[in-house]
Design a protein around this motif. Structure first.
Motif, PDB file in Angstrom:
ATOM      1  N   SER A 335       1.036  -1.141   0.053  1.00  0.00           N
ATOM      2  CA  SER A 335       0.180  -0.569  -0.213  1.00  0.00           C
ATOM      3  C   SER A 335       0.680   1.108  -0.145  1.00  0.00           C
ATOM      4  O   SER A 335       0.776   2.523  -0.764  1.00  0.00           O
ATOM      5  CB  SER A 335      -1.325  -0.283   1.093  1.00  0.00           C
ATOM      6  OG  SER A 335      -1.822  -1.271   1.699  1.00  0.00           O
ATOM      7  N   GLN A 336       1.318   1.475   0.738  1.00  0.00           N
ATOM      8  CA  GLN A 336       2.542   2.208   0.923  1.00  0.00           C
ATOM      9  C   GLN A 336       3.478   3.047  -0.474  1.00  0.00           C
ATOM     10  O   GLN A 336       3.535   3.313  -1.104  1.00  0.00           O
ATOM     11  CB  GLN A 336       4.267   2.635   2.122  1.00  0.00           C
ATOM     12  CG  GLN A 336       4.862   3.282   2.272  1.00  0.00           C
ATOM     13  CD  GLN A 336       4.025   4.639   2.557  1.00  0.00           C
ATOM     14  OE1 GLN A 336       3.203   4.514   3.655  1.00  0.00           O
ATOM     15  NE2 GLN A 336       4.405   5.872   1.581  1.00  0.00           N
ATOM     16  N   ALA A 339       1.327   4.315  -3.004  1.00  0.00           N
ATOM     17  CA  ALA A 339       0.673   5.632  -2.433  1.00  0.00           C
ATOM     18  C   ALA A 339       1.948   6.142  -3.209  1.00  0.00           C
ATOM     19  O   ALA A 339       2.198   7.517  -3.368  1.00  0.00           O
ATOM     20  CB  ALA A 339       0.542   5.442  -1.148  1.00  0.00           C
ATOM     21  N   LYS A 342       1.957   7.090  -6.760  1.00  0.00           N
ATOM     22  CA  LYS A 342       0.537   7.467  -7.470  1.00  0.00           C
ATOM     23  C   LYS A 342       1.116   9.439  -7.361  1.00  0.00           C
ATOM     24  O   LYS A 342       1.039  10.342  -7.400  1.00  0.00           O
ATOM     25  CB  LYS A 342      -0.686   6.990  -6.745  1.00  0.00           C
ATOM     26  CG  LYS A 342      -0.968   5.895  -6.774  1.00  0.00           C
ATOM     27  CD  LYS A 342      -2.511   6.425  -6.519  1.00  0.00           C
ATOM     28  CE  LYS A 342      -2.514   6.227  -5.296  1.00  0.00           C
ATOM     29  NZ  LYS A 342      -3.974   5.341  -4.568  1.00  0.00           N
ATOM     30  N   ARG A 343       2.122   9.323  -5.523  1.00  0.00           N
ATOM     31  CA  ARG A 343       2.165  10.797  -5.535  1.00  0.00           C
ATOM     32  C   ARG A 343       3.789  11.650  -6.449  1.00  0.00           C
ATOM     33  O   ARG A 343       3.586  12.532  -7.085  1.00  0.00           O
ATOM     34  CB  ARG A 343       3.432  10.862  -3.994  1.00  0.00           C
ATOM     35  CG  ARG A 343       2.637  11.256  -3.004  1.00  0.00           C
ATOM     36  CD  ARG A 343       2.492  11.263  -1.160  1.00  0.00           C
ATOM     37  NE  ARG A 343       3.650  10.185  -0.819  1.00  0.00           N
ATOM     38  CZ  ARG A 343       2.948   8.951  -0.557  1.00  0.00           C
ATOM     39  NH1 ARG A 343       1.958   9.514   0.001  1.00  0.00           N
ATOM     40  NH2 ARG A 343       3.784   8.044   0.170  1.00  0.00           N
TER      41      ARG A 343
END
Length: 708
Positions: A335-336, A339, A342-343
């Protein structure tokens, strides 16, 4: 291209990627030039072959092939009867003429070329399409490229997808069709420890067997014939002369099946919170039912031996994965990582324009597919085996009415021989009482679901009703089984030549059910293609973003395994504090066989082997530091299913063993690799040679491999 650092032992690398990690290979201990490993038709890669589910390698100029015992298990089972139990006693051909035909459909695939065809598959027209139209267009291009490639007779070609469908490669392989069983040790050697030891360490399994590939008198691939001659490969592996010891560099070349390292967090969560736990339960029930239904019926046990072995292996693998996942932080890290990706995309307008839409779409589309999988999970378990056979036969008839280029994959002219051989193999892999029991058992669970979730065409075709109990289901299915002739091989094979009209006119109960289900089967297939086309586009964009993101950090990205040729490397190494603080030694020895032997079940070593161990008849294979012959060893190799049978090579590309397993807490590596924990379990070639020479007296083969 600039070289990028290899990450510990992680990575199932495509051969053409190896120049990128050449410095890492040299630093790890590889003595030959790394670029040689990227040359598919040269030594050593030219000696490594696929069996279509396992890996193997040529070990003589006469087409002799070594692989795992469990990879040849189907052929051993196929040639076994209660009167000649090759599974129990093993097999050794005294001459070429005594070598036995492998199970129908057996193949050896030798990779001869790999070509990047991404531009042809993902052309402008395809890029503009969506959903099923995109799926169908890509499939049509793949079939065209495959047909052009297979114009070179004797070859099998596939267009394989990489990085979530963002890249495509055309894989061309020589297809050898006359494969024969040469040697298999007794079950108490090849499967010593059975399911109890599967995925466990310490291990003492002689997981090896030998095939031979044959060709026609003209040297071309051919079907079985007494006139055929052994295939002469351009390259074969030689057995290592220098002793293997802990800390030594090793590498493995093979055809790993599938990994999920690049799966998104939503997929990881769904797999381990729902999908896998359900299959663990259902597979466990399958095994228990088959065991009870075959008790005291040796012919039935033999018929289902290969199926039971496959279910047992997958069942224990999933259990190991689930246990490892539940005590890990895999989901949090995935998940990290997602994320962070996406950032990174959102931080740049150009990247956002290229990748943003796909990143936004992919998880929504995956959720739609998960809803379908959740609702239809039990459909993989309920259908009688002969109903699935009838559906395939009817699909075959429908497809034969079309031009070959328009037929579905699996039903083209190139697939006809494999399809007919699968129907033939069924004759020795089917037991009606077991099939009836399994179908009724799982239908009882399926019919207990809310009526809105049930597949009404399937229930109508079989005359079933929501809420029926197992006894009533058995009673309803009984006349359907008795009303079919598909269990008879002659009748089953005859349907290969019958047209759609003959199917529609048939009174065979399973054929009638297949005809009734055809429209629904097609509707669900179209639904799945529409969603797959949408997911494929979004997933490809997501993987392109990932590759770009990793490149910005100086990292090379190997694609998930997909049954294409890969190379991994590491070292022979035990493990400190593996279980309750106890250390795992790098090697096991013959002493462990004698210590584990009980004379019953899975720990029943052959008497001649035990006598040789007791007499310390170690021949030339004793290792002084072990005071015995090494049996199995651990290595830090990144491997997964499909790598079974892969040659383990030393720093000079000499054969030192065969990969056959991993430790139970390493099976999660198909999702998440941990270099500190991960260990592959390998057969030490010295044990194989000792068993062949001292116990089985296989001098003919040892001379052929030039070790005598």
């Amino acid at each position: 291209m600039a070289q990028m650092p290899a990450q510990a032992a992680e990575g199932m690398w495509m051969p053409q990627q190896l120049p990128q990690i050449a410095s890492g290979l040299r630093a790890a201990g590889l003595k030959i030039e790394p670029s040689r490993l990227s040359q598919l038709t040269e030594f050593p890669m030219g000696a490594v072959v696929s069996l279509g589910g396992c890996t193997a390698s040529f070990v003589s100029p006469q087409g002799l092939i070594v692989t795992n015992h469990h990879c040849a298990y189907g052929s051993i089972q196929y040639n076994t009867s209660a009167q000649r139990d090759l599974l129990k006693d093993g097999f050794l051909a005294a001459s070429l003429s005594e070598e036995l035909p492998a199970e129908p459909g057996s193949r050896v695939y030798v990779t001869v070329a790999v070509t990047d065809v991404s531009a042809q598959v993902l052309d402008r027209k395809v890029q503009a399409l969506r959903g099923k139209a995109r799926f169908d267009a890509i499939e049509a291009i793949q079939k065209r490229l495959t047909a052009d490639c297979e114009a070179d007779a004797g070859h099998r070609c596939e267009v394989s997808s990489f990085y979530g469908g963002s890249q495509y490669q055309l894989i061309k392989q020589l297809e050898l069709r006359d494969i024969r069983l040469v040697h298999a040790p007794a079950l108490g050697v090849g499967l010593f420890g059975g399911d109890a030891d599967n995925w466990m360490w310490p291990r003492h399994t002689g997981d090896y067997s030998f095939y031979r590939a044959y060709v026609g008198p003209d040297g071309r691939p051919a079907d079985f014939s007494p006139d055929n001659k052994p295939f002469e490969p351009k390259h074969h592996l030689k057995l290592a002369r220098q002793p293997l010891k802990e800390g030594d560099f090793v590498m493995v070349a093979g055809y790993p099946g599938h990994t999920n390292r690049h799966r998104l967090p939503a997929e990881v969560d769904f797999t381990f919170s729902e999908w896998q736990s359900s299959h663990i339960r259902l597979m466990g029930e399958q095994l228990a039912l088959i065991k009870a239904a075959t008790a005291g019926r040796r012919e039935a046990e033999i018929a289902l031996a290969d199926r039971v072995a496959g279910i047992s292996n997958g069942h224990k693998n999933m259990q190991g994965q689930q246990a490892s996942f539940e005590r890990s932080d895999i989901l949090a890290r995935k998940s990290q990582g997602f994320a962070d990706l996406k950032r990174w995309v959102a931080a740049d307008a150009g990247r956002q324009a290229r990748y943003g839409a796909d990143l936004a779409q992919v998880e929504r589309l995956l959720a739609q597919r998960q809803e379908i999988v959740r609702a239809e999970l039990l459909l993989d378990y309920v259908a009688p085996q002969l109903l699935d056979t009838a559906r395939s036969l009817y699909q075959h008839a429908q497809q034969q009415a079309l031009p070959d280029a328009q037929r579905k994959p699996g039903f083209q002219a190139r697939d006809s021989l494999a399809f007919s051989q699968s129907l033939e193999t069924l004759q020795r892999r089917y037991d009606e009482p077991v099939d009836q029991g399994l179908s009724a058992h799982f239908f009882a669970q399926y019919l207990a679901l809310p009526a809105a979730q049930l597949n009404q065409p399937l229930l109508a075709a079989l005359g079933l009703q929501p809420g029926m109990i197992e006894a009533a289901i058995k009673a309803r299915l009984l006349p359907i089984y008795s009303g079919s002739q598909l269990q008879q091989q002659t009748e089953r094979m005859a349907w290969l030549t019958r047209d759609v009209a003959a199917f529609k006119a048939s009174d065979d109960s399973f054929i009638k059910a297949a005809v009734a289900l055809y429209a629904d089967d097609e509707t669900r297939e179209s639904r799945d293609k529409e969603l797959s086309g949408q997911i494929g586009q979004a997933y490809a964009g997501t993987m392109r973003a990932l590759i770009a993101y990793k490149a910005s950090q100086g990292e090379a990205v190997y694609p998930d395994a997909n049954s294409t040729l890969r190379v991994a490397y590491g070292h022979v190494q035990g493990r400190k504090g593996a279980v309750d603080g106890a250390d795992w030694q790098a090697f096991t020895t013959l002493r462990g066989i004698a210590a584990k032997h009980t004379g019953e079940g899975e720990f029943n070593a052959p008497a001649p082997q035990l006598a040789a161990i007791k007499a310390r008849q170690f021949d030339d294979y004793k290792v002084a530091s072990l005071d015995s012959v090494p049996v199995n060893f651990l290595a830090t190799l990144d491997t997964t299913g499909g790598n079974s049978g892969s040659p383990v090579l030393n720093d000079r590309a000499e054969l030192v063993g065969l990969l056959f397993d991993g430790t139970l807490d390493s099976v999660i590596d198909s999702w998440d690799f941990d270099a500190k924990r991960s260990r592959s379990i390998c057969l030490d070639a010295r044990y194989m040679l000792w068993q062949m020479k001292v116990v089985d007296k296989a001098e003919r083969l040892l001379r052929e491999m030039k070790v005598l």
